[in-house]
Design a protein around this motif. Sequence first.
Motif, short mmCIF file in Angstrom:
data_model
loop_
_atom_site.label_atom_id
_atom_site.label_comp_id
_atom_site.label_asym_id
_atom_site.label_seq_id
_atom_site.Cartn_x
_atom_site.Cartn_y
_atom_site.Cartn_z
N GLU A 185 -34.51 -19.01 6.32
CA GLU A 185 -35.46 -18.77 5.21
C GLU A 185 -36.12 -17.40 5.34
O GLU A 185 -36.31 -16.70 4.33
CB GLU A 185 -36.51 -19.87 5.18
CG GLU A 185 -35.97 -21.21 4.70
CD GLU A 185 -37.02 -22.30 4.68
OE1 GLU A 185 -36.76 -23.37 4.09
OE2 GLU A 185 -38.12 -22.11 5.28
N CYS A 350 -35.77 -16.76 -7.76
CA CYS A 350 -34.93 -17.97 -7.68
C CYS A 350 -33.45 -17.61 -7.73
O CYS A 350 -32.63 -18.17 -7.00
CB CYS A 350 -35.28 -18.93 -8.81
SG CYS A 350 -36.97 -19.54 -8.79
N THR A 355 -30.76 -20.40 -6.39
CA THR A 355 -31.32 -21.70 -6.76
C THR A 355 -31.62 -21.80 -8.25
O THR A 355 -32.33 -22.72 -8.68
CB THR A 355 -32.62 -21.98 -5.97
OG1 THR A 355 -33.59 -20.97 -6.26
CG2 THR A 355 -32.35 -22.00 -4.47
N SER A 478 -36.37 -24.05 -10.23
CA SER A 478 -35.23 -23.89 -9.34
C SER A 478 -34.80 -25.25 -8.82
O SER A 478 -35.58 -26.21 -8.85
CB SER A 478 -35.59 -22.97 -8.18
OG SER A 478 -36.60 -23.55 -7.37
N ASN A 482 -37.72 -25.73 -2.20
CA ASN A 482 -37.78 -24.31 -1.87
C ASN A 482 -39.18 -23.81 -1.55
O ASN A 482 -39.38 -22.60 -1.41
CB ASN A 482 -37.22 -23.49 -3.04
CG ASN A 482 -35.81 -23.93 -3.42
OD1 ASN A 482 -34.98 -24.15 -2.55
ND2 ASN A 482 -35.55 -24.08 -4.71
#
Length: 500
Positions: A185, A350, A355, A478, A482
């Motif tokens: 991430e 996004c 996503t 999205s 997330n």
Amino acid sequence: MSMFQPIKPAKQPRIGLYTVGLEAYWSQFPGLRERLLEYNAFIERRMSAWGIVRNYGLADTEGSARRAGEWFNAENVDLVFCHAATYTTSSAVLPVHQINKAPVVFLNLQPAARLNYERSTTGEWLAHCGACPVPEFSNALGRAGIPFRVVNGLLGLDYTPSVSLTDESTHERPEAIRAWKEIEEWVNAAGVTRTMRHSRFGFLGNTYSGMLDMYSDFTMMQAQTGLHVEVLEMCDLDRLLRGVTAEETKAKRDQVYDMFQISGDSPSDPIAKKPTEEQMEWSCKVAVAQEKLVREYDLDALTYYYHGAPGGAYEKLQGGGIVGHSLLTAQGIPCAGEGDLKTAVAMKVCDILGTGGSFSEIVVADYIDGTILLGHDGPFHIAISQGKPILRGMGLYHGKQGTGVSVEAKVRSGSITTLNLTQTAEGRLKWIVSEGMSTEGPIMRIGNTQTPVKFRTHPDEYMARWFAEAPTHHCAMSVGRNASVFEKIAVLMNVDCVTL
């Protein structure tokens, strides 16, 4: 399908990596230095799946720390990971980050879940004591006013080094899986910030008059995200429209029929009908011009709105835009309506993460199902669609002038995360993040995108909390959970973030 190939791929992040140790240990404990560098090489290999890794190797003195900082500057890194492999003094760390200003994340990744207590030596222990110096690093950076984050967990090797006295195959343990999810991430967040700093956002026309939450200060936006705003005129689009050929329009029409389902008349709404042949032809011709505009001005995203004089050429031109803007969104150029630059940024974030990022606002609450329908009259992100989106001809655009073709669709069922970018009274950008579930609930057949979303709390409680954060009324939807990566992007951008 070929139309889903991005017009401008996202930038790969440039990730700095170095491992720390204490120079005095190398002569005292033969093989320790080489063992720690083996761990360093493993981390580099794992990270290389998500970005370009610039690995300095070992910093074990104040002098090597200064050289590392200069080297990371030369490599123009977006983020630096400091691998705390064993104890070292903070003087071998702080200079790196005084010289290089990229955000820093400490990696406290223990090689083994447990030492072999009966057989361990001092040298063996030192290969596992990466947590020991992290408080000292934290203190030094904190007193120097340098922000930092820490990832704790297991290293995640899928083998045990020959010199080890314990089992180091930890890749299936939850502590390793969690740590590497965090690292991924952080790397992906750095990819977002790098892409943003190299992005050109088109602003076509103006902001819907009176939508005070939509208004954006372009300089403020560039100062806080790095993106450039290219102000465009309708005459730029009109100029390109005049050069569109019949062959180009036909090719675009083939794309449209591949991507969309063409509706009949709505069974409920008299203004939502089967698109006419004229509407389809016009939307496809405008779509060709829209893609030419993106390519000519080298755009990464676009926000647009233009009401035009009643019955005028530009009113007709903007009325044909939703189909083309949905196609562009499918090609990695997110398009946000009503001149909403802030939501265009959220949609781009996004999209960079893969996503989706569909343009949304509150449509209506369903108190029977406990959901809130989110959507808009377009555009829509095909990558997260549940089935083929539907095109409907609109006798009028509610609240706007003109007629044309609109998109009716819903985001596929499952986990979703909304990302709202707003602005505070102090002029600072702020993320508002919400996780929920897209459900199989019904939607209206009125030519709008709509997705029923069940958030973690009752619709009234959720709306009360969201409204209290002073959001803009649009957001990007999205797929997936997330919130964690959005929070990391906010850290790297130095933007406030609230997760509801």
